[in-house]
Write a protein that holds these residues in place. Sequence first.
Motif, PDB file in Angstrom:
ATOM      1  N   PHE B 108      56.482  11.028 -34.403  1.00 46.22           N
ATOM      2  CA  PHE B 108      56.838  11.720 -33.165  1.00 46.22           C
ATOM      3  C   PHE B 108      58.346  11.886 -33.026  1.00 46.22           C
ATOM      4  O   PHE B 108      58.828  12.989 -32.791  1.00 46.22           O
ATOM      5  N   VAL B 109      59.093  10.779 -33.168  1.00 47.45           N
ATOM      6  CA  VAL B 109      60.532  10.907 -32.938  1.00 47.45           C
ATOM      7  C   VAL B 109      61.192  11.755 -34.020  1.00 47.45           C
ATOM      8  O   VAL B 109      62.093  12.534 -33.724  1.00 47.45           O
ATOM      9  N   ARG B 110      60.713  11.635 -35.253  1.00 43.25           N
ATOM     10  CA  ARG B 110      61.307  12.480 -36.295  1.00 43.25           C
ATOM     11  C   ARG B 110      61.135  13.943 -35.955  1.00 43.25           C
ATOM     12  O   ARG B 110      62.053  14.743 -36.113  1.00 43.25           O
ATOM     13  N   PHE B 111      59.937  14.283 -35.472  1.00 42.79           N
ATOM     14  CA  PHE B 111      59.711  15.674 -35.091  1.00 42.79           C
ATOM     15  C   PHE B 111      60.584  16.041 -33.892  1.00 42.79           C
ATOM     16  O   PHE B 111      61.276  17.054 -33.896  1.00 42.79           O
ATOM     17  N   ALA B 112      60.556  15.192 -32.875  1.00 46.06           N
ATOM     18  CA  ALA B 112      61.267  15.511 -31.630  1.00 46.06           C
ATOM     19  C   ALA B 112      62.774  15.637 -31.867  1.00 46.06           C
ATOM     20  O   ALA B 112      63.422  16.522 -31.323  1.00 46.06           O
ATOM     21  N   PHE B 114      64.280  16.356 -34.751  1.00 43.68           N
ATOM     22  CA  PHE B 114      64.702  17.338 -35.753  1.00 43.68           C
ATOM     23  C   PHE B 114      64.334  18.780 -35.420  1.00 43.68           C
ATOM     24  O   PHE B 114      64.981  19.706 -35.902  1.00 43.68           O
TER      25      PHE B 114
END
Lengths: 300, 297
Positions: B108-112, B114
């Motif tokens: 989730f955080v990687r997507f959010a 990047f």
Amino acid sequence: MTEPIDAPWHNRSEPRLMRSERELRNERIRSQALKALWTFMMMVVGVLWLIPFVWVLWTALRPKEAIISNVWSWQWTFDHFIKVWNGAPFAQYYMNTLTISGGVLLVQLVTLTLAAYAFARLRFFGKEVLFMLFLVQIMVPADVLIFSNYHVLKEFGLLDTKLGIMFPYFASAFGIFLLRQAFKQVPYELEEAAVVEGSSRLGILWRIYVPLTRPIYVSFAVVSVSYQWNNFLWPLIVTNSVENRPLTVGLAIFAQSFETGAQWSEVSAATLIVVAPLLVFFLLFQRQFISSFMHSGIKG
Amino acid sequence: MTTAKWGERLKRNGFAWALLLPSLIFLGLFTYYPMLKTAWLSLHQSDLATPKPVFIGFDNYITMFQDAVFQKVFTNNIWFAIGTVPTSMALAFVMALFADKAMRGRGFVRFAYFYPNMIPMIAVANIWLFIYTPQYGLLARFASWFGQSDMSLLGHPDTVMGALVVMLIWKEAGYFMIFYLAGLQNIPKDLYESAAVDGVGVWTVLRRITIPLTMPTTLFVAIVALTNAFKLVDHLWIMTKGGPDNASSLLLYHIYDTAFSFYDQGMGAAMTVVMIVLLLVLSSLQFFGWDKKIHYQ
């Protein structure tokens, strides 16, 4: 700290033992609380980062009445997307962007494969100087030279053509250096064996080097296509007609064709139409995208 | 014997140059020639009144450095860099620390973090324009809960730069994060293990191991971030057109304005030369450490 736990005095001095146990537990609780706080904060950042996108999505999907009124509702509609798609030549813009990014990539793959092999595996006169010369393109990217490149394009009579938009990107020093690095790691014995079998140099390049470094090609393709998809300033200057405009320029013109305020739903829908493909691909192939952009960090 | 050797050498050289030729032609046309042409044109007067360039020496440069708008735009650009570079880098570092080790929500955080990097600058500008817009914008609505009614961040010279800086940090931090992710993965794990055995605290580990060992990444990211602060101008078309009162204009945008709106080619060329020199200086800082480049692989 280093005394063994079953040291005799441990049993005798109980209060001391209890205190240290409590301290340990407190320590553990504190560190766990900190960890939870850290996780929480970084999640909040993640949510904050998503808000702009959610806001645009929300605006694009809401009926006009619902936006203006202050009453909460869950109404939603696809009307804005349909209206935008039919009202402005976004289908044409899509074709243009696809043609441009595809065309650029195709030519780049050829030029960079050839050049990367020369830099990786051949000794020749002027190699060092040429290497430095190629670096210049990374230092001074085409984005900055728009104004002079415009004149070059004019001399070729290629203004307002797709070929004109693509032209400055046909050679990519970044790609050459990226691929050169990968070619260097291909075992030289493979090439020697192929030479013994009578393969030509280009044959070796095609049948040994290219297949073995495919992941690097994919990485380069991701970065290159994303770059073309996002490119704005250069196509803005070069193009002057619907037939040649890419999505970014089309979106800018579309957004500016409205007076401020009233048309947010349409602009939001148009924005989503433009960003959707890259975002969807990113969602599907997150790992590939992130590792591709990691490679873009080599910068030669 | 020697002729055969020479023949072989000639063949090898010819082959290598033939492989490089396609790239060289395009680089020549769209990198070297334009740079030389720009340098040449910057020494000439060439505008609507003088269609045929007239040599005037360094007059363009003198006029440029005395021009109040140029000074303003240049200062703006420096503030833009100061505003975006350190903050987005620090944020990127913290994001990477989290995204590298997080047990939960890593995807989730990687997507959010990047995904803004995948959105074209023009679209970013549309999105943020609608965040900043008075009355209907997200911020205005949010502010109205607190009784603040009319705020126009982009319409005011004092706030416009800050608003754009925040936007760029949002777009770039995740991009820089991935370089830190790569940097973090290159730190030998046993360093952390022995630190844990010795009972070294989190902050000390950060200060003594993580930060020093990601220093090459920091240097690299700093240069990319600085370069971007001068290269990224697309948003100005949508959001401010450089206004109000040139408060948000940046160098590259001003070059475009000068060359394509006012058709002052000589001046546009002189400003492009300033830009080129700036970029060359910035990137030469990086290329001094040329041999350390492999640590991203």
